[in-house]
Design a protein around this motif. Structure first.
Motif, PDB file in Angstrom:
ATOM      1  N   GLU A   1      39.158 -20.451  35.462  1.00  0.00           N
ATOM      2  CA  GLU A   1      39.087 -21.525  34.467  1.00  0.00           C
ATOM      3  C   GLU A   1      38.954 -22.904  35.126  1.00  0.00           C
ATOM      4  N   ARG A   2      39.252 -23.001  36.405  1.00  0.00           N
ATOM      5  CA  ARG A   2      39.170 -24.279  37.120  1.00  0.00           C
ATOM      6  C   ARG A   2      37.769 -24.534  37.697  1.00  0.00           C
TER       7      ARG A   2
ATOM      8  N   LYS B   1      31.407 -29.377  37.921  1.00  0.00           N
ATOM      9  CA  LYS B   1      30.905 -30.502  37.121  1.00  0.00           C
ATOM     10  C   LYS B   1      31.095 -31.821  37.852  1.00  0.00           C
ATOM     11  N   ALA B   2      32.216 -31.957  38.546  1.00  0.00           N
ATOM     12  CA  ALA B   2      32.512 -33.210  39.251  1.00  0.00           C
ATOM     13  C   ALA B   2      31.745 -33.328  40.563  1.00  0.00           C
TER      14      ALA B   2
ATOM     15  N   GLU C   1      35.308 -27.107  36.082  1.00  0.00           N
ATOM     16  CA  GLU C   1      35.751 -28.488  36.303  1.00  0.00           C
ATOM     17  C   GLU C   1      35.341 -28.971  37.689  1.00  0.00           C
TER      18      GLU C   1
ATOM     19  N   TYR D   1      40.886 -31.831  44.972  1.00  0.00           N
ATOM     20  CA  TYR D   1      40.167 -32.405  43.838  1.00  0.00           C
ATOM     21  C   TYR D   1      40.981 -33.509  43.167  1.00  0.00           C
TER      22      TYR D   1
END
Length: 257
Positions: free
Chosen positions: A158-159, A165-166, A162, A130
């Motif tokens: 928690e990752r 979303k990308a 992210e 990523y």
């Protein structure tokens, strides 16, 4: 929103099972690629994942490794595959699964430009972290091509927001720790993991790696939007069992298991 995202979200919102079969491009010879794509399209595939043969795969189990070696023995290369795809007309979105090295050798600009002349609407690159996606994302920004993220069982919780979303197209949820292959036993916590990914994603989440039975499809549909099936499809095609491929996909997408 990328076209692949839009098409698959429409299926998800209609509560259809999203089914993405994987094939190794050129395993039976590149002259068979159009026929294989047509077979999978007629069976009802939501999209088709095309593996690119590579000499040093890190995510492929024995069945897909063997198919990749067969393709390499046929002289298949990424450039030859893309040239072939330029000649193939299909209504089904195509997704290329490749490692970064073949793209780098091809030339990043040329690769994205040439894909624009095909029906490839998605890219899966397992060895592109990523944090390094900016090597490619600026080139994809004004294209129709979605860069599809992979979320592993070991990805920190928690990752995950992210990553999803990308991402575009769909979220590839890797259902096992290890490589692809049939006959897998899944962790009991997997369903909760898949449901969490889907809860934080506005794109369809598809479970892949080891999905090879109707029981798997039924199980995963309870927690995410669909499945990716590779080794089972590759094995059946290598054995000339096109009817079995067709019936498996038809039953999955019609929810008739």
């Amino acid at each position: 929103m990328k076209p692949l995202t839009k098409q698959l979200k429409e299926k998800q919102e209609a509560n259809e099972t999203i089914f993405v079969p994987y094939i190794m491009a050129g395993a039976q010879g590149l002259d068979q690629l159009a026929n294989e794509i047509q077979l999978l399209t007629e069976a009802g595939a939501s999209a088709i994942e095309l593996g690119i043969p590579f000499s040093d795969p890190v995510a492929d189990g024995p069945i897909i490794q063997e198919a990749g070696l067969n393709a390499l023995n046929h002289g298949v290369t990424l450039k030859k595959i893309i040239q072939q795809l330029k000649q193939i007309e299909t209504s089904t979105p195509l997704v290329i699964m490749t490692y970064f090295n073949p793209i780098f050798n091809y030339g990043l600009d040329s690769f994205v430009t040439d894909l624009g002349e095909t029906n490839v609407l998605g890219l899966i690159i397992p060895d592109l972290p990523y944090e390094h996606q900016d090597l490619l994302t600026p080139l994809l920004k004004n294209s129709d091509i979605a860069l599809i993220p992979l979320v592993a069982l070991t990805t920190p919780k928690e990752r995950i927001p992210e990553l999803v979303k990308a991402g575009e197209g769909f979220i590839y949820a890797v259902a096992v720790n290890g490589v692809t292959g049939t006959g897998r036993n899944y962790q009991e916590s997997l369903d909760e993991h898949l449901a969490y990914i889907q809860s934080v994603s506005d794109k369809p989440v598809l479970a892949g790696f080891g999905v090879s039975s109707k029981e798997h499809v039924v199980r995963f549909r309870k927690s995410c939007a669909g499945v990716i099936v590779g080794s089972k499809i590759v094995q059946l095609l290598s054995e000339g069992k096109q009817k079995e491929v067709r019936s498996f996909i038809e039953a999955a997408v019609s929810n008739s298991f």
